[in-house]
Design a protein around this motif. Structure first.
Motif, PDB file in Angstrom:
ATOM      1  N   ARG A   6       0.821  -1.218   0.000  1.00  0.00           N
ATOM      2  CA  ARG A   6       0.000   0.000   0.000  1.00  0.00           C
ATOM      3  C   ARG A   6       0.851   1.263   0.000  1.00  0.00           C
ATOM      4  O   ARG A   6       0.515   2.242  -0.669  1.00  0.00           O
ATOM      5  N   MET A   7       1.963   1.251   0.716  1.00  0.00           N
ATOM      6  CA  MET A   7       2.829   2.433   0.750  1.00  0.00           C
ATOM      7  C   MET A   7       3.464   2.669  -0.622  1.00  0.00           C
ATOM      8  O   MET A   7       3.504   3.800  -1.108  1.00  0.00           O
ATOM      9  N   LYS A   8       3.951   1.605  -1.248  1.00  0.00           N
ATOM     10  CA  LYS A   8       4.564   1.753  -2.572  1.00  0.00           C
ATOM     11  C   LYS A   8       3.516   2.189  -3.594  1.00  0.00           C
ATOM     12  O   LYS A   8       3.804   3.001  -4.477  1.00  0.00           O
ATOM     13  N   ALA A   9       2.296   1.670  -3.479  1.00  0.00           N
ATOM     14  CA  ALA A   9       1.236   2.077  -4.393  1.00  0.00           C
ATOM     15  C   ALA A   9       0.889   3.551  -4.182  1.00  0.00           C
ATOM     16  O   ALA A   9       0.717   4.303  -5.149  1.00  0.00           O
ATOM     17  N   ALA A  10       0.828   3.979  -2.938  1.00  0.00           N
ATOM     18  CA  ALA A  10       0.522   5.382  -2.642  1.00  0.00           C
ATOM     19  C   ALA A  10       1.594   6.307  -3.208  1.00  0.00           C
ATOM     20  O   ALA A  10       1.290   7.395  -3.706  1.00  0.00           O
ATOM     21  N   GLU A  11       2.840   5.875  -3.163  1.00  0.00           N
ATOM     22  CA  GLU A  11       3.926   6.677  -3.730  1.00  0.00           C
ATOM     23  C   GLU A  11       3.755   6.850  -5.240  1.00  0.00           C
ATOM     24  O   GLU A  11       4.272   7.804  -5.815  1.00  0.00           O
ATOM     25  N   ARG A  12       3.040   5.943  -5.878  1.00  0.00           N
ATOM     26  CA  ARG A  12       2.792   6.007  -7.319  1.00  0.00           C
ATOM     27  C   ARG A  12       1.419   6.603  -7.632  1.00  0.00           C
ATOM     28  O   ARG A  12       0.976   6.577  -8.766  1.00  0.00           O
ATOM     29  N   LYS A  16      -6.461   3.070  -4.396  1.00  0.00           N
ATOM     30  CA  LYS A  16      -7.489   2.043  -4.226  1.00  0.00           C
ATOM     31  C   LYS A  16      -7.027   0.724  -4.836  1.00  0.00           C
ATOM     32  O   LYS A  16      -6.323   0.699  -5.837  1.00  0.00           O
ATOM     33  N   SER A  17      -7.478  -0.357  -4.217  1.00  0.00           N
ATOM     34  CA  SER A  17      -7.093  -1.680  -4.709  1.00  0.00           C
ATOM     35  C   SER A  17      -7.648  -1.930  -6.108  1.00  0.00           C
ATOM     36  O   SER A  17      -7.024  -2.629  -6.904  1.00  0.00           O
ATOM     37  N   THR A  18      -8.810  -1.345  -6.428  1.00  0.00           N
ATOM     38  CA  THR A  18      -9.380  -1.543  -7.764  1.00  0.00           C
ATOM     39  C   THR A  18      -8.500  -0.919  -8.842  1.00  0.00           C
ATOM     40  O   THR A  18      -8.343  -1.485  -9.923  1.00  0.00           O
ATOM     41  N   GLU A  19      -7.915   0.230  -8.532  1.00  0.00           N
ATOM     42  CA  GLU A  19      -7.001   0.870  -9.490  1.00  0.00           C
ATOM     43  C   GLU A  19      -5.737   0.028  -9.654  1.00  0.00           C
ATOM     44  O   GLU A  19      -5.245  -0.154 -10.762  1.00  0.00           O
ATOM     45  N   MET A  20      -5.237  -0.503  -8.559  1.00  0.00           N
ATOM     46  CA  MET A  20      -4.050  -1.372  -8.614  1.00  0.00           C
ATOM     47  C   MET A  20      -4.371  -2.615  -9.435  1.00  0.00           C
ATOM     48  O   MET A  20      -3.566  -3.043 -10.265  1.00  0.00           O
ATOM     49  N   ARG A  21      -5.545  -3.172  -9.220  1.00  0.00           N
ATOM     50  CA  ARG A  21      -5.964  -4.366  -9.959  1.00  0.00           C
ATOM     51  C   ARG A  21      -6.042  -4.084 -11.456  1.00  0.00           C
ATOM     52  O   ARG A  21      -5.614  -4.895 -12.281  1.00  0.00           O
ATOM     53  N   ARG A  22      -6.560  -2.903 -11.825  1.00  0.00           N
ATOM     54  CA  ARG A  22      -6.641  -2.521 -13.244  1.00  0.00           C
ATOM     55  C   ARG A  22      -5.246  -2.403 -13.859  1.00  0.00           C
ATOM     56  O   ARG A  22      -5.006  -2.858 -14.971  1.00  0.00           O
ATOM     57  N   GLN A  23      -4.335  -1.804 -13.123  1.00  0.00           N
ATOM     58  CA  GLN A  23      -2.982  -1.640 -13.652  1.00  0.00           C
ATOM     59  C   GLN A  23      -2.257  -2.977 -13.767  1.00  0.00           C
ATOM     60  O   GLN A  23      -1.488  -3.193 -14.701  1.00  0.00           O
ATOM     61  N   GLU A  30      -3.903 -10.992 -14.358  1.00  0.00           N
ATOM     62  CA  GLU A  30      -5.313 -10.996 -13.971  1.00  0.00           C
ATOM     63  C   GLU A  30      -5.391 -11.551 -12.550  1.00  0.00           C
ATOM     64  O   GLU A  30      -4.967 -12.678 -12.295  1.00  0.00           O
ATOM     65  N   ILE A  31      -5.919 -10.771 -11.648  1.00  0.00           N
ATOM     66  CA  ILE A  31      -5.971 -11.167 -10.246  1.00  0.00           C
ATOM     67  C   ILE A  31      -7.420 -11.054  -9.770  1.00  0.00           C
ATOM     68  O   ILE A  31      -8.117 -10.115 -10.142  1.00  0.00           O
ATOM     69  N   SER A  32      -7.891 -12.002  -8.986  1.00  0.00           N
ATOM     70  CA  SER A  32      -9.271 -11.969  -8.503  1.00  0.00           C
ATOM     71  C   SER A  32      -9.439 -10.846  -7.484  1.00  0.00           C
ATOM     72  O   SER A  32      -8.477 -10.387  -6.867  1.00  0.00           O
ATOM     73  N   ALA A  33     -10.676 -10.437  -7.301  1.00  0.00           N
ATOM     74  CA  ALA A  33     -10.962  -9.370  -6.334  1.00  0.00           C
ATOM     75  C   ALA A  33     -10.585  -9.815  -4.921  1.00  0.00           C
ATOM     76  O   ALA A  33     -10.048  -9.028  -4.139  1.00  0.00           O
ATOM     77  N   ASP A  50       6.357 -14.881 -10.102  1.00  0.00           N
ATOM     78  CA  ASP A  50       5.926 -14.234 -11.341  1.00  0.00           C
ATOM     79  C   ASP A  50       4.992 -13.059 -11.040  1.00  0.00           C
ATOM     80  O   ASP A  50       5.094 -11.999 -11.662  1.00  0.00           O
ATOM     81  N   ASP A  51       4.081 -13.262 -10.084  1.00  0.00           N
ATOM     82  CA  ASP A  51       3.160 -12.187  -9.694  1.00  0.00           C
ATOM     83  C   ASP A  51       3.933 -11.032  -9.056  1.00  0.00           C
ATOM     84  O   ASP A  51       3.652  -9.865  -9.327  1.00  0.00           O
ATOM     85  N   LEU A  52       4.897 -11.368  -8.218  1.00  0.00           N
ATOM     86  CA  LEU A  52       5.714 -10.339  -7.573  1.00  0.00           C
ATOM     87  C   LEU A  52       6.477  -9.520  -8.608  1.00  0.00           C
ATOM     88  O   LEU A  52       6.599  -8.301  -8.488  1.00  0.00           O
ATOM     89  N   ASP A  53       6.946 -10.193  -9.649  1.00  0.00           N
ATOM     90  CA  ASP A  53       7.633  -9.494 -10.746  1.00  0.00           C
ATOM     91  C   ASP A  53       6.734  -8.447 -11.400  1.00  0.00           C
ATOM     92  O   ASP A  53       7.158  -7.322 -11.650  1.00  0.00           O
ATOM     93  N   VAL A  54       5.487  -8.819 -11.672  1.00  0.00           N
ATOM     94  CA  VAL A  54       4.559  -7.898 -12.322  1.00  0.00           C
ATOM     95  C   VAL A  54       4.212  -6.744 -11.385  1.00  0.00           C
ATOM     96  O   VAL A  54       4.175  -5.580 -11.805  1.00  0.00           O
ATOM     97  N   ILE A  55       3.978  -7.048 -10.110  1.00  0.00           N
ATOM     98  CA  ILE A  55       3.679  -5.993  -9.137  1.00  0.00           C
ATOM     99  C   ILE A  55       4.825  -4.994  -9.073  1.00  0.00           C
ATOM    100  O   ILE A  55       4.611  -3.775  -9.089  1.00  0.00           O
ATOM    101  N   CYS A  56       6.048  -5.507  -9.033  1.00  0.00           N
ATOM    102  CA  CYS A  56       7.225  -4.625  -8.991  1.00  0.00           C
ATOM    103  C   CYS A  56       7.325  -3.784 -10.260  1.00  0.00           C
ATOM    104  O   CYS A  56       7.681  -2.604 -10.198  1.00  0.00           O
ATOM    105  N   ALA A  57       7.000  -4.364 -11.402  1.00  0.00           N
ATOM    106  CA  ALA A  57       7.052  -3.620 -12.660  1.00  0.00           C
ATOM    107  C   ALA A  57       6.018  -2.500 -12.674  1.00  0.00           C
ATOM    108  O   ALA A  57       6.308  -1.373 -13.088  1.00  0.00           O
TER     109      ALA A  57
END
Length: 104
Positions: A6-12, A16-23, A30-33, A50-57
Protein backbone atom coordinates in the motif's frame (compact mmCIF):
# COMPACT_ATOMS: atom_id res chain seq x y z
CA UNK A 1 8.81 -9.61 6.75
CA UNK A 2 6.58 -6.60 6.42
CA UNK A 3 4.42 -6.28 3.31
CA UNK A 4 4.69 -2.73 1.98
CA UNK A 5 2.34 -2.81 -1.04
CA UNK A 6 0.00 0.00 0.00
CA UNK A 7 2.83 2.43 0.75
CA UNK A 8 4.56 1.75 -2.57
CA UNK A 9 1.24 2.08 -4.39
CA UNK A 10 0.52 5.38 -2.64
CA UNK A 11 3.93 6.68 -3.73
CA UNK A 12 2.79 6.01 -7.32
CA UNK A 13 -0.58 7.71 -6.80
CA UNK A 14 -2.56 4.47 -6.53
CA UNK A 15 -4.97 4.82 -3.61
CA UNK A 16 -7.49 2.04 -4.23
CA UNK A 17 -7.09 -1.68 -4.71
CA UNK A 18 -9.38 -1.54 -7.76
CA UNK A 19 -7.00 0.87 -9.49
CA UNK A 20 -4.05 -1.37 -8.61
CA UNK A 21 -5.96 -4.37 -9.96
CA UNK A 22 -6.64 -2.52 -13.24
CA UNK A 23 -2.98 -1.64 -13.65
CA UNK A 24 -1.91 -5.21 -12.92
CA UNK A 25 -4.40 -6.46 -15.53
CA UNK A 26 -2.97 -4.01 -18.06
CA UNK A 27 0.49 -5.44 -17.31
CA UNK A 28 -0.76 -9.00 -17.90
CA UNK A 29 -1.63 -10.17 -14.38
CA UNK A 30 -5.31 -11.00 -13.97
CA UNK A 31 -5.97 -11.17 -10.25
CA UNK A 32 -9.27 -11.97 -8.50
CA UNK A 33 -10.96 -9.37 -6.33
CA UNK A 34 -10.50 -11.58 -3.28
CA UNK A 35 -6.79 -12.09 -3.85
CA UNK A 36 -6.33 -8.38 -4.54
CA UNK A 37 -8.13 -7.57 -1.31
CA UNK A 38 -5.84 -9.94 0.60
CA UNK A 39 -2.73 -8.41 -0.96
CA UNK A 40 -4.01 -4.88 -0.32
CA UNK A 41 -5.16 -5.27 3.29
CA UNK A 42 -2.55 -7.56 4.79
CA UNK A 43 0.62 -9.52 4.31
CA UNK A 44 0.25 -12.50 1.97
CA UNK A 45 1.26 -15.87 3.37
CA UNK A 46 2.58 -16.73 -0.07
CA UNK A 47 2.98 -15.01 -3.41
CA UNK A 48 4.14 -16.37 -6.74
CA UNK A 49 7.42 -14.91 -7.90
CA UNK A 50 5.93 -14.23 -11.34
CA UNK A 51 3.16 -12.19 -9.69
CA UNK A 52 5.71 -10.34 -7.57
CA UNK A 53 7.63 -9.49 -10.75
CA UNK A 54 4.56 -7.90 -12.32
CA UNK A 55 3.68 -5.99 -9.14
CA UNK A 56 7.22 -4.63 -8.99
CA UNK A 57 7.05 -3.62 -12.66
CA UNK A 58 3.74 -1.78 -12.17
CA UNK A 59 5.03 0.02 -9.07
CA UNK A 60 8.49 0.60 -10.58
CA UNK A 61 10.24 -0.86 -7.54
CA UNK A 62 12.12 -3.98 -6.57
CA UNK A 63 11.05 -6.80 -4.25
CA UNK A 64 13.14 -5.44 -1.35
CA UNK A 65 10.89 -2.38 -1.29
CA UNK A 66 7.77 -4.54 -1.02
CA UNK A 67 9.15 -7.15 1.39
CA UNK A 68 10.89 -5.37 4.24
CA UNK A 69 12.97 -7.48 6.62
CA UNK A 70 12.25 -7.13 10.33
CA UNK A 71 15.20 -8.75 12.16
CA UNK A 72 13.86 -7.67 15.57
CA UNK A 73 10.83 -9.91 15.13
CA UNK A 74 13.07 -12.83 14.16
CA UNK A 75 15.22 -12.28 17.24
CA UNK A 76 12.11 -12.16 19.45
CA UNK A 77 11.05 -15.61 18.24
CA UNK A 78 14.32 -17.27 19.23
CA UNK A 79 14.25 -19.13 22.56
CA UNK A 80 16.23 -17.46 25.29
CA UNK A 81 19.20 -19.16 26.93
CA UNK A 82 17.31 -19.31 30.24
CA UNK A 83 14.50 -21.28 28.60
CA UNK A 84 17.01 -23.67 27.07
CA UNK A 85 18.78 -24.18 30.42
CA UNK A 86 15.52 -24.86 32.30
CA UNK A 87 14.58 -27.56 29.82
CA UNK A 88 16.96 -29.90 31.62
CA UNK A 89 19.28 -32.47 30.17
CA UNK A 90 18.47 -33.74 26.75
CA UNK A 91 17.32 -37.35 26.38
CA UNK A 92 19.34 -39.49 24.02
CA UNK A 93 17.38 -42.30 22.39
CA UNK A 94 18.91 -45.76 22.62
CA UNK A 95 18.70 -47.69 19.42
CA UNK A 96 19.28 -51.39 19.01
CA UNK A 97 18.45 -54.48 21.04
CA UNK A 98 18.78 -53.06 24.55
CA UNK A 99 15.13 -52.15 24.90
CA UNK A 100 12.88 -52.70 27.86
CA UNK A 101 9.62 -54.56 27.58
CA UNK A 102 6.34 -52.67 27.97
CA UNK A 103 4.51 -53.16 31.26
CA UNK A 104 2.34 -56.28 31.39
Amino acid sequence: MRWNLRMKAAERGIWKSTEMRRQLAAAGLEISAGKMSALWTGAPTSIRLDDLDVICAVLDCDSAELLICEPDKVAARRPTQAAEASAGPSVTPHLGRNRTLPPA
